[in-house]
Design a protein around this motif. Structure first.
Motif, PDB file in Angstrom:
ATOM      1  N   LYS A   1      -4.275 -48.702 -48.394  1.00  0.00           N
ATOM      2  CA  LYS A   1      -5.281 -47.870 -47.732  1.00  0.00           C
ATOM      3  C   LYS A   1      -5.613 -48.482 -46.359  1.00  0.00           C
ATOM      4  O   LYS A   1      -6.741 -48.893 -46.081  1.00  0.00           O
ATOM      5  CB  LYS A   1      -6.565 -47.789 -48.580  1.00  0.00           C
ATOM      6  CG  LYS A   1      -6.361 -47.221 -49.981  1.00  0.00           C
ATOM      7  CD  LYS A   1      -5.971 -45.762 -49.958  1.00  0.00           C
ATOM      8  CE  LYS A   1      -5.930 -45.170 -51.363  1.00  0.00           C
ATOM      9  NZ  LYS A   1      -4.871 -45.740 -52.201  1.00  0.00           N
TER      10      LYS A   1
ATOM     11  N   SER B   1      -6.272 -47.468 -43.381  1.00  0.00           N
ATOM     12  CA  SER B   1      -6.666 -46.274 -42.625  1.00  0.00           C
ATOM     13  C   SER B   1      -7.010 -46.571 -41.163  1.00  0.00           C
ATOM     14  O   SER B   1      -7.034 -45.658 -40.335  1.00  0.00           O
ATOM     15  CB  SER B   1      -7.879 -45.616 -43.288  1.00  0.00           C
ATOM     16  OG  SER B   1      -7.604 -45.321 -44.638  1.00  0.00           O
TER      17      SER B   1
ATOM     18  N   ILE C   1      -9.995 -38.591 -49.691  1.00  0.00           N
ATOM     19  CA  ILE C   1      -9.220 -39.394 -48.738  1.00  0.00           C
ATOM     20  C   ILE C   1      -9.263 -38.760 -47.356  1.00  0.00           C
ATOM     21  O   ILE C   1      -9.674 -39.392 -46.374  1.00  0.00           O
ATOM     22  CB  ILE C   1      -7.754 -39.547 -49.203  1.00  0.00           C
ATOM     23  CG1 ILE C   1      -7.690 -40.264 -50.556  1.00  0.00           C
ATOM     24  CG2 ILE C   1      -6.930 -40.291 -48.144  1.00  0.00           C
ATOM     25  CD1 ILE C   1      -8.145 -41.703 -50.534  1.00  0.00           C
ATOM     26  N   TYR C   2      -8.859 -37.481 -47.249  1.00  0.00           N
ATOM     27  CA  TYR C   2      -8.791 -36.910 -45.892  1.00  0.00           C
ATOM     28  C   TYR C   2     -10.180 -36.686 -45.303  1.00  0.00           C
ATOM     29  O   TYR C   2     -10.347 -36.655 -44.076  1.00  0.00           O
ATOM     30  CB  TYR C   2      -7.935 -35.648 -45.840  1.00  0.00           C
ATOM     31  CG  TYR C   2      -8.416 -34.430 -46.593  1.00  0.00           C
ATOM     32  CD1 TYR C   2      -9.492 -33.666 -46.156  1.00  0.00           C
ATOM     33  CD2 TYR C   2      -7.747 -33.989 -47.734  1.00  0.00           C
ATOM     34  CE1 TYR C   2      -9.907 -32.541 -46.834  1.00  0.00           C
ATOM     35  CE2 TYR C   2      -8.148 -32.855 -48.421  1.00  0.00           C
ATOM     36  CZ  TYR C   2      -9.228 -32.126 -47.962  1.00  0.00           C
ATOM     37  OH  TYR C   2      -9.648 -30.995 -48.633  1.00  0.00           O
TER      38      TYR C   2
ATOM     39  N   LYS D   1      -5.823 -35.664 -51.230  1.00  0.00           N
ATOM     40  CA  LYS D   1      -7.046 -35.786 -52.033  1.00  0.00           C
ATOM     41  C   LYS D   1      -8.246 -35.670 -51.105  1.00  0.00           C
ATOM     42  O   LYS D   1      -8.333 -36.355 -50.093  1.00  0.00           O
ATOM     43  CB  LYS D   1      -7.054 -37.119 -52.764  1.00  0.00           C
ATOM     44  CG  LYS D   1      -5.922 -37.249 -53.788  1.00  0.00           C
ATOM     45  CD  LYS D   1      -5.896 -38.645 -54.415  1.00  0.00           C
ATOM     46  CE  LYS D   1      -4.759 -38.754 -55.421  1.00  0.00           C
ATOM     47  NZ  LYS D   1      -4.660 -40.126 -56.000  1.00  0.00           N
TER      48      LYS D   1
ATOM     49  N   LEU E   1      -0.852 -45.394 -45.935  1.00  0.00           N
ATOM     50  CA  LEU E   1      -1.886 -44.733 -46.737  1.00  0.00           C
ATOM     51  C   LEU E   1      -1.173 -44.128 -47.943  1.00  0.00           C
ATOM     52  O   LEU E   1      -0.616 -43.040 -47.902  1.00  0.00           O
ATOM     53  CB  LEU E   1      -2.586 -43.647 -45.922  1.00  0.00           C
ATOM     54  CG  LEU E   1      -3.749 -42.920 -46.623  1.00  0.00           C
ATOM     55  CD1 LEU E   1      -4.833 -43.899 -47.065  1.00  0.00           C
ATOM     56  CD2 LEU E   1      -4.342 -41.851 -45.714  1.00  0.00           C
TER      57      LEU E   1
ATOM     58  N   GLN F   1     -12.415 -38.816 -45.195  1.00  0.00           N
ATOM     59  CA  GLN F   1     -12.827 -40.071 -44.551  1.00  0.00           C
ATOM     60  C   GLN F   1     -12.595 -40.012 -43.044  1.00  0.00           C
ATOM     61  O   GLN F   1     -13.215 -40.775 -42.287  1.00  0.00           O
ATOM     62  CB  GLN F   1     -12.023 -41.246 -45.117  1.00  0.00           C
ATOM     63  CG  GLN F   1     -12.315 -41.549 -46.586  1.00  0.00           C
ATOM     64  CD  GLN F   1     -11.441 -42.683 -47.100  1.00  0.00           C
ATOM     65  OE1 GLN F   1     -10.790 -43.365 -46.318  1.00  0.00           O
ATOM     66  NE2 GLN F   1     -11.421 -42.866 -48.405  1.00  0.00           N
TER      67      GLN F   1
ATOM     68  N   THR G   1      -1.323 -38.803 -51.623  1.00  0.00           N
ATOM     69  CA  THR G   1      -2.584 -39.536 -51.430  1.00  0.00           C
ATOM     70  C   THR G   1      -3.478 -38.820 -50.430  1.00  0.00           C
ATOM     71  O   THR G   1      -4.676 -38.593 -50.676  1.00  0.00           O
ATOM     72  CB  THR G   1      -2.303 -40.972 -50.931  1.00  0.00           C
ATOM     73  OG1 THR G   1      -1.540 -41.650 -51.924  1.00  0.00           O
ATOM     74  CG2 THR G   1      -3.598 -41.732 -50.681  1.00  0.00           C
ATOM     75  N   LEU G   2      -2.924 -38.420 -49.296  1.00  0.00           N
ATOM     76  CA  LEU G   2      -3.705 -37.843 -48.218  1.00  0.00           C
ATOM     77  C   LEU G   2      -4.359 -36.525 -48.611  1.00  0.00           C
ATOM     78  O   LEU G   2      -5.453 -36.188 -48.135  1.00  0.00           O
ATOM     79  CB  LEU G   2      -2.820 -37.640 -46.976  1.00  0.00           C
ATOM     80  CG  LEU G   2      -3.515 -37.143 -45.710  1.00  0.00           C
ATOM     81  CD1 LEU G   2      -4.575 -38.145 -45.229  1.00  0.00           C
ATOM     82  CD2 LEU G   2      -2.493 -36.887 -44.605  1.00  0.00           C
TER      83      LEU G   2
END
Length: 960
Positions: free
Chosen positions: A308, A310, A327-328, A324, A303, A330, A321-322
């Motif tokens: 991505k 996931s 993103i988290y 954001k 990730l 999700q 990335t995580l």
């Protein structure tokens, strides 16, 4: 009789005829083995330090073994001391590169013998009036000098002795028949060596190679010592209901493998691994696949900005990335059963905290090599103060988890005979002269393996670029990297270093963490040490094991920097702020377990001593910083023993006479950690306990105090208690302890310093005083007392070996002496240089006097050898003075003479090394004059030490 001859006679008599005689002499035959207190290498170094020339005859030499002597050989070259080495190519053991290293030794002539089956191991050292030799089983290899079970004998002989004559004659005969080592010989040998290596490789069939690869793969996932202990601790924490934990582990000790092993044990449905660097993620996945070989490739996902995946069971994410929200979000908050934060010291950052506070896994693991932070954010609190396991550099080396290293503290560039330490301009930092100096040192100390792969840490960005360019011009292709360079350029440089396209990466603190360049075999530090944490991070960049190297060379350029004292703190891992601990570390040749060594050129070592002299390690700022770090670790107000348990400051520094605080409560109140709860007398009593009981000088002191707290005791009952602890305790010992506790040992004014006495004695019964008993009703005071008693137990066990007597080479004050030898009262304030008391004659000597002391006290006491001391009486004394006559007759009167010496006031304070008992040598007393304007009378004499002073202590004391 000549003193030297007499010394030899006594040494030989004890060594070969009667081991029970008391006087050892300075030339005792000695069996040399490798253990934690002494090794063959330390003896060789001690002999090199004293010699006028040396010869070595050994069959086998390794680069690592030679490296452990290089700085000492350099210092000998500075003094004009030369030596000879004979070796061979027997069995093809010695590598061509090792022979090249031998050619670098400017003061050593090397020859090669072609004697069939040459298997000699002999080291000969020529001294001013005698010679010594080491003969036995040790070749010049690191394992033979520090690790292996070896048997060697150290012998000393007068120069006209038959043994040394025959050994030297045999060496000279062999030398004359041997050929000088040369570049041409090495080139020819390289061809033979390479040809043999190819033949050896051919013996391994393809099938055997496959089997070997499988074995190696299996070994990679077998937990090492650290991992086994950590896995057990993690399982225990979870069993006790803990859902967060922190692993503190030195770089290169296998944190990722450890994590993967624990994940395998835990078997989560969904797992998340978080780190700040995408390169680390890729390597982490590879490590996990080794531990989880039966998992499918699609079970592992990335990730990141580009990936991505996931859905993966084992998800590896960058925090960039995580963190954001789109993103988290999700994932459900309890989507992951097990989350790992690699480089966990970063987890207090905002990006990490967003993620940390969102997810609610069953278990969270943090991993870091350096949890300490300088921004007051508490990593320990984040993980609920659950430290599952901690392994720092020294333990990792001892456990053979890391690649060994040879550290060299070398002198900075010297221009026109003066050190150039203030490199304020780029022109100075990268001048041709300084670059040549750097190259001279890096080439002399070298590296392990066939190709140089080095990291150089500098202080400025422009310096990094300029230095890289200049190194490239010297046929050492180099690249500079700074924080301004993107990840692609950094990775490209790393790959260039690994492939051999470049030799150096020059950087400014960029690779302190999170970068894995396994083949690095040389670390160069071209900047002042500002932090012991950063120092270890940078050193750790080369400590991962790799097939291309046997060890790592660390070259640290030491100038006149104020913070040089941080170097022994970092290398030793000792955070005690105890100057004597650091002094011992600098002079010890057994400071590190394993084959790793720490070496300082003499000039560089002196710079560290100068730094130690100038810094006040008991300053309030140091103490407060230590307090805050320990408090962060344990999540509550620390007690004194917590500083010990957390490898922090030595508690005695807090309330030492150089400190701003009289006791721990005084520190807590003045630092606004607590409100004052003790009255004046309780504070004074706490000062007494801190300074007289906590040091643990005698184990009966705290034992008797602890007993009396519970109930009154008769004196004979206390003697029984003390003798159960130490059968050698006498009634006189107990009476001294009781005098200390009821203050009758001290002067009449002691109450101003220590308050009311602790005990009272009536009709042979010992009880607590009413005031002290009342103080114990206060919970805080009782906590302080129990803490001090525990600290006293620890100190006595650690430093006094559970003893109540003087121990050779321990440091003591004058007051310590009168306590241990049971003087009737504390006369330490009037002992000065020496004083008779209780059938003892202690002599206290400051070896290097300060320039500003009175000429009347500038006694020129001098060691003539490790077992003879030229000593001066007090001024205004003559041979017929009653005091002098009493000194000369001390043996006849059964008065024991004790010798205490310190190097100087600034570094050693009021503590002296106990060097053992001594006695007056008949016929050596002479009347003389003091070097002052009055030409005061004085008497000099030679004292003979019962035990010759240990080499490293002797060298430390004599060095200016």
């Amino acid at each position: 009789m000549d003193n030297l001859l007499e010394d030899f006679n006594q040494s030989l008599y004890k060594g070969f005829i009667d081991r029970t005689i008391s006087h050892k002499g300075n030339f005792m035959p000695k069996l040399l083995i490798n253990n934690k207190d002494e090794n063959v290498l330390s003896t060789i170094i001690n002999e090199l330090y004293k010699c006028k020339s040396f010869t070595i005859s050994v069959a086998f030499i390794t680069e690592s073994g030679l490296a452990s002597l290089k700085s000492h050989l350099y210092d000998l070259n500075q003094k004009g001391v030369r030596g000879k080495i004979i070796t061979s190519n027997y069995l093809g053991f010695n590598t061509p590169k090792m022979y090249k290293e031998l050619l670098k030794l400017k003061n050593v002539d090397v020859r090669l013998t072609d004697v069939n089956g040459f298997h000699a191991k002999c080291y000969i050292f020529e001294h001013e009036r005698y010679a010594s030799m080491i003969v036995g089983s040790s070749n010049l290899t690191s394992n033979a000098l520090k690790i292996n079970y070896e048997h060697n004998i150290l012998l000393s002989t007068q120069k006209n002795g038959d043994l040394i004559y025959n050994i030297k004659a045999q060496f000279d005969e062999l030398w004359n028949k041997s050929i000088p080592l040369s570049d041409a010989w090495i080139r020819d040998y390289q061809l033979i060596y390479d040809e043999q290596a190819v033949k050896n490789t051919l013996y391994i069939t393809k099938e055997q190679s496959v089997i070997q690869n499988n074995i190696e793969q299996a070994v990679k996932i077998e937990p090492n010592i650290m991992q086994k202990e950590a896995l057990q601790s993690l399982a225990k924490l979870r069993k006790n209901g803990k859902n967060k934990s922190l692993i503190i582990s030195a770089t290169g000790t296998g944190k990722t493998i450890l994590c993967a092993l624990d994940v395998r044990n835990y078997n989560p449905n969904k797992f998340l691994f978080i780190v700040h660097n995408e390169g680390i993620l890729q390597r982490s996945i590879e490590e996990f696949k080794k531990v989880l070989p039966f998992s499918k490739d699609e079970d592992f996902g990335l990730l990141t900005g580009k990936h991505k995946e996931s859905h993966a069971k084992y998800l590896f994410a960058t925090i960039q990335t995580l963190s954001k929200s789109d993103i988290y979000n999700q994932f459900g908050q309890n989507h992951f059963d097990y989350i790992v934060y690699d480089e966990a010291h970063r987890s207090a950052a905002k990006s990490y905290q967003k993620v940390f506070n969102y997810f609610t896994p069953d278990f969270v693991l943090g991993m870091t090599a350096t949890p300490e932070r300088t921004d007051n954010l508490n990593i320990f609190e984040i993980f609920d103060y659950n430290i599952a396991y901690e392994i720092r550099l020294q333990k990792a080396l001892e456990s053979k988890i890391l690649c060994p290293f040879h550290y060299f503290g070398v002198t900075e560039y010297i221009h026109n005979g003066k050190p150039v330490d203030d490199f304020s301009s780029l022109t100075d930092l990268t001048s041709d002269e300084r670059v040549r100096h750097v190259l001279e040192k890096t080439q002399y100390y070298g590296y392990s393996g066939e190709e140089l792969k080095g990291l150089i840490f500098v202080s400025r960005k422009d310096e990094a670029k300029e230095l890289a360019d200049k190194l490239t011009l010297h046929n050492l292709p180099s690249v500079s990297l700074t924080g301004e360079d993107n990840s692609e350029k950094r990775q490209q440089a790393i790959e260039q270093l690994k492939s051999g396209e470049i030799n150096y990466i020059v950087t400014v603190n960029l690779f302190n963490e999170g970068i894995d360049i396994t083949p690095v075999n040389q670390i160069v530090m071209l900047r002042e040490t500002e932090s012991s944490i950063i120092f270890i991070q940078q050193l750790g960049r080369g400590l991962r094991k790799s097939e291309n190297k046997e060890y790592v060379t660390v070259i640290d350029f030491i100038g006149n920097y104020k913070k040089n004292y941080l170097i022994p703190i970092a290398l030793s891992g000792d955070q005690s702020q105890n100057k004597d601990n650091y002094r011992k570390f600098l002079t010890s040749n057994t400071a590190l377990m394993g084959v790793s060594t720490i070496n300082f050129e003499e000039v560089a070592k002196k710079k560290i001593y100068d730094s130690l002299k100038q810094v006040k390690l008991s300053a309030a700022s140091h103490i407060k910083q230590a307090y805050n770090e320990v408090e962060q670790r344990i999540g509550r107000m620390p007690l004194l023993m917590d500083f010990i348990r957390q490898n922090s400051i030595d508690p005695s520094v807090i309330y030492s006479k150089d400190s701003s605080y009289k006791n721990y409560n005084d520190f807590l109140v003045k630092s606004k950690k607590i409100e004052e709860q003790l009255n004046k007398n309780e504070n004074l009593n706490l000062t007494f306990l801190s300074r007289e009981i906590a040091p643990g000088l005698k184990n009966i002191d705290h034992t008797i105090l602890n007993a009396i707290i519970d109930r009154p005791y008769k004196i004979n009952e206390l003697l029984t208690i003390a003798q159960n602890l130490d059968p050698n305790v006498t009634l006189e010992d107990v009476q001294t302890t009781l005098k200390i506790l009821d203050y009758s040992f001290f002067s009449d004014t002691i109450n101003k310093t220590y308050g009311k006495p602790i005990i009272t004695i009536s009709n042979d019964e010992v009880t607590l005083t009413k005031s002290f008993a009342a103080s114990l009703e206060k919970p805080l005071f009782k906590i302080y007392l129990e803490d001090i008693i525990e600290l006293a137990q620890y100190n006595n066990k650690t430093y006094q070996k559970n003893q109540n007597r003087l121990l050779l080479y321990n440091k003591y004050t004058r007051k310590d002496f009168v306590k241990l030898l049971n003087w009737k009262s504390d006369e330490s304030g009037v002992i000065n240089g020496y004083k008779f008391g209780n059938n003892t004659l202690p002599i206290f000597i400051t070896y290097h006097k300060e320039d500003n002391i009175s000429d009347n006290t500038k006694y020129e006491d001098e060691f003539l050898s490790p077992d003879e001391l030229k000593w001066f009486t007090k001024s205004n004394r003559k041979l017929d003075s009653p005091e002098v006559q009493k000194i000369l007759a001390h043996q006849n009167n059964n008065v024991d003479m004790y010798i205490f010496v310190k190097k100087e006031d600034v570094l050693d304070g009021n503590e002296f090394y106990f060097l053992g008992k001594a006695h007056y040598l008949e016929g050596t007393a002479e009347q003389s004059k003091m070097p002052n304007e009055n030409n005061d009378n004085i008497v000099t004499m030679t004292l003979s030490m019962e035990t010759p002073v240990k080499d490293e202590i002797y060298r430390y004391i004599l060095d200016t």
